[in-house]
Design a protein around this motif. Sequence first.
Motif, PDB file in Angstrom:
ATOM      1  N   THR A 144       0.977  -0.860   0.014  1.00 13.72           N
ATOM      2  CA  THR A 144      -0.309   0.299  -0.139  1.00 13.72           C
ATOM      3  C   THR A 144       1.119   1.249  -0.113  1.00 13.72           C
ATOM      4  N   CYS A 259      -5.707   9.922  -0.237  1.00 13.88           N
ATOM      5  CA  CYS A 259      -5.952  10.006  -1.350  1.00 13.88           C
ATOM      6  C   CYS A 259      -5.582  11.668  -1.782  1.00 13.88           C
ATOM      7  N   VAL A 273      -5.392   4.341  -9.999  1.00 13.06           N
ATOM      8  CA  VAL A 273      -5.280   3.464  -8.553  1.00 13.06           C
ATOM      9  C   VAL A 273      -4.767   2.470  -9.468  1.00 13.06           C
ATOM     10  N   SER A 278      -7.613  -1.923  -5.834  1.00  8.26           N
ATOM     11  CA  SER A 278      -7.898  -0.848  -6.877  1.00  8.26           C
ATOM     12  C   SER A 278      -9.498  -1.514  -7.456  1.00  8.26           C
ATOM     13  N   ARG A 284     -13.334   2.277  -5.517  1.00  8.76           N
ATOM     14  CA  ARG A 284     -13.649   3.419  -6.800  1.00  8.76           C
ATOM     15  C   ARG A 284     -14.681   4.059  -6.597  1.00  8.76           C
ATOM     16  N   TYR A 300      -8.486   4.392 -14.034  1.00  8.85           N
ATOM     17  CA  TYR A 300      -7.825   3.002 -13.099  1.00  8.85           C
ATOM     18  C   TYR A 300      -7.400   1.450 -13.976  1.00  8.85           C
ATOM     19  N   CYS A 306      -6.064  -4.928 -13.097  1.00  9.17           N
ATOM     20  CA  CYS A 306      -6.187  -4.918 -11.674  1.00  9.17           C
ATOM     21  C   CYS A 306      -5.310  -6.116 -11.004  1.00  9.17           C
TER      22      CYS A 306
END
Length: 355
Positions: A144, A259, A273, A278, A284, A300, A306
């Motif tokens: 992260t 963020c 992201v 994500s 989202r 994204y 992802c």
Amino acid sequence: MRVLGIETSCDETGVAVYDTALDGGDGLLADALYSQVAMHAEYGGVVPELASRDHTRKLLPLIEQVLGEAGMARGDLDGVAYTAGPGLVGALMVGAATAHGMARALGIPALGVHHMEGHLLAPMLERKAPAFPFVALLVSGGHTQLVEVRGLGEYRLLGESVDDAAGEAFDKTAKMLDLPYPGGPRVAALAEQGDPARFRFPRPMTDRPGLDFSFSGLKTHTLTAIRKLDAAGELTEQGRADIARAFEDAVADTLTIKCRRALDQTGLKRLVVAGGVSANVRLRQGLDDACAKRRATAFYPRGRFCTDNGAMIAYVGAKRLAAGERDETGQMQATPRWPLEQLRAPQRAPAAETR
């Protein structure tokens, strides 16, 4: 430049072909992914030795499949990229050995790629790709991080988890709730049935300045809530769903708050992201709302990009190979621990190419 990308960092075997002459959403010629989830589910998590053996079995057939779908032969390739780390060392070695073997046989360069740089730039595979610079949230089972991205290899770490990554916290919460592997998607699915008003879990490290994360305390808070419900005889299916919802909301809100801070701190208007988490719908929604209020845009990767995949490795490898980077002859890379901030920009920009 046509580059074969190989991803074998953990429990998914990914292969793709990317052509730098067709940038702008058309460069990905073909990709395929084999997931080992069903095999590891029996053990409640990834077994490294089994993962390595399965990569060995699946990788070459996947390469042939992807080349066939791209309408190419091995001799049409200009380079081979592979995940060099971070990841499971045995799994990494399978991809590295295969890539170097192919490269030597074909007389083309091979290059080891950073797994998280692949995730970081996965949205570049889309037609609506972000321009540099941007803020990136890398959120997965092992990482992260908030990163300021100025260009390929130009990364400044803004904040990271000081303990559990968000995806790891999802997986551990799934085990507390007796949910099967893989845990993250199971928690999200259960949370859909939960009452958002029953519990409110803490949003860790949001009451102080800074962009670092911590999810171990939230994990402990979740365990305490489960035990209290169990002691009261209220750990029903609805009770478990309510806890899952409170946990998911806490993670999504925490990531969104950080963020927002990162966008405000850098003054940038683009947010990327990437990583397995994500794909979380609630995350989202929060990030899209936060960006809209700042006249910023969130980007994204599509759903299948992802999680781990070969397309992101092929893309990053193609860009770096086109800039002249390559492994030294015979020098395979397999680096289980590899901080993203050790990466550097290519010494020259990727060359423009036409076919």
